[in-house]
Design an enzyme around this catalytic site. Sequence first.
Site, PDB file in Angstrom:
ATOM      1  N   ASP A 173       3.397 -17.188  -0.137  1.00 54.17           N
ATOM      2  CA  ASP A 173       4.259 -17.667  -1.228  1.00 54.17           C
ATOM      3  C   ASP A 173       5.444 -18.444  -0.674  1.00 54.17           C
ATOM      4  O   ASP A 173       6.126 -17.995   0.249  1.00 54.17           O
ATOM      5  CB  ASP A 173       4.774 -16.481  -2.056  1.00 54.17           C
ATOM      6  CG  ASP A 173       3.657 -15.844  -2.859  1.00 54.17           C
ATOM      7  OD1 ASP A 173       2.473 -16.137  -2.578  1.00 54.17           O
ATOM      8  OD2 ASP A 173       3.967 -15.060  -3.770  1.00 54.17           O
ATOM      9  N   GLY A 212      -4.178 -18.649   2.337  1.00 53.48           N
ATOM     10  CA  GLY A 212      -4.657 -19.326   3.543  1.00 53.48           C
ATOM     11  C   GLY A 212      -5.435 -18.424   4.488  1.00 53.48           C
ATOM     12  O   GLY A 212      -5.742 -18.819   5.613  1.00 53.48           O
ATOM     13  N   ASP A 221      -6.392 -14.994  -7.676  1.00 52.55           N
ATOM     14  CA  ASP A 221      -5.457 -14.525  -6.652  1.00 52.55           C
ATOM     15  C   ASP A 221      -5.979 -13.233  -5.997  1.00 52.55           C
ATOM     16  O   ASP A 221      -6.182 -12.220  -6.681  1.00 52.55           O
ATOM     17  CB  ASP A 221      -4.106 -14.283  -7.346  1.00 52.55           C
ATOM     18  CG  ASP A 221      -2.981 -14.067  -6.374  1.00 52.55           C
ATOM     19  OD1 ASP A 221      -3.229 -14.026  -5.156  1.00 52.55           O
ATOM     20  OD2 ASP A 221      -1.823 -13.934  -6.840  1.00 52.55           O
TER      21      ASP A 221
HETATM   22  C1  GAL Z   1       1.015 -13.896  -5.465  1.00 53.79           C
HETATM   23  C2  GAL Z   1       0.688 -15.386  -5.557  1.00 53.79           C
HETATM   24  C3  GAL Z   1       1.754 -16.034  -6.395  1.00 53.79           C
HETATM   25  C4  GAL Z   1       1.783 -15.407  -7.765  1.00 53.79           C
HETATM   26  C5  GAL Z   1       1.927 -13.885  -7.663  1.00 53.79           C
HETATM   27  C6  GAL Z   1       1.740 -13.211  -9.011  1.00 53.79           C
HETATM   28  O1  GAL Z   1       0.053 -13.274  -4.710  1.00 53.79           O
HETATM   29  O2  GAL Z   1       0.651 -15.938  -4.266  1.00 53.79           O
HETATM   30  O3  GAL Z   1       1.523 -17.424  -6.479  1.00 53.79           O
HETATM   31  O4  GAL Z   1       0.610 -15.748  -8.439  1.00 53.79           O
HETATM   32  O5  GAL Z   1       0.997 -13.345  -6.774  1.00 53.79           O
HETATM   33  O6  GAL Z   1       1.783 -11.817  -8.911  1.00 53.79           O
END
Ligand code: GAL
Length: 386
Positions: free
Chosen positions: A209, A188, A149
């Site tokens: 998200d 994306g 991430d």
């Molecule tokens: C976001 C991600 C989520 C989740 C979250 C955890 O950036 O898109 O799916 O993993 O972080 O902190």
Amino acid sequence: MIRNIYRLGVVCAILCPALMARAQRTHLALTPPMGWNDWYRYRCKVTEAIVQANALAMVKSGMKDAGYTYVNIDDCWQGRRDAKGFIHPNSRFPNMKALGDYIHSLGLKFGIYSSPGPKTCAGYEGSYGHEKQDAETYARWGVDFVKYDWCSASKVYSPDQMQTAYRKMHEAILSTGRPMVFSLCQYGLQAVWQWGASVGGNMWRTTADIGGDGYERVMFYGLQQNGLGKFAGPGHWNDPDILQIGLGHLTHDEELSQMSLWCLLAAPLLAGNDLTHMSQATREILTNPDVIAVDQDPKGIEGHLISQEGPLEIWAKPLEDGSVAVGMFNLSLSKVPMTVRFKDVGMPNAVEVRNLWARKNLGVFRGAFPAEAPRHGVVLIKLQPR
Ligand code: GAL
């Protein structure tokens, strides 16, 4: 002689990682990965006991039999690094290796999460500067899936270094020799679908998200996938994020809509709900074999938009056996009659129609199939030439 060995070395340094990446891609995620991810239900309160209980429930509820395999821990499991730089879990996860063994003992697979940046989105340790060590640690724990991430990586990499950052972790994973599905998460950015597979991605998030907001956001992101199909296929998938089914933000028809759309999109199916307390309705939506077969069709063709009339959209996905799955989505606030014309989805005049949610053959229709789609609902059918 020495010169030749040197040349061979240079050629291998260039080609071997690419060949290894290719070899690994040929047997991983041949159909869109299916499993569970804790994030939307538990966020940073996730614990080893929660993961164990959900893994067991995945088996007991029939989800494993329906094809769900990956038990994925998201953010917030990380503790500190030791003096040598190896990552350790925090006190909520006393023994990752044992947790991995438990998940494997159920016949399931074990997923974990990190970031190419120094910190994860929730502020825990990321993998920046420790990619190789982290991949080795995951291999030792028996990890089968890594979600990576972006988060704080934007503080240490410029946008044009994004692909390098992802490739770096993929190479670290490859060098462990343990196959791990590599799941890119960077919302994306920079049209990731165009290069996700080339940096080793088996799936890549195509959206921000999806969680928390309900139907509008789910459908906004889901329907935005139109046109991305040419970038996906066996081993590498577009990922519009986790299923919201059973989380309490969607009505029954809205949940049917998300599941139908995600299956037409050949999207990874990661349940996001508490599997230990699922209603019968949630379980039935997540496990309907006819619907899952659309998602898991071996041909791996992503569905696309066939026609749009305001809030009414018809999507189709060609399947390996020559049939076509069709979703008639009604985003409006009242029930509406909708019709799919067979010639619009490449079908002949006479077609056998099966209702996939009801799992019932409806008989042979000529020219078109008329239906009534409920408010925020869907009619999902399969058309087989007669
Ligand atoms: C976001 C991600 C989520 C989740 C979250 C955890 O950036 O898109 O799916 O993993 O972080 O902190």
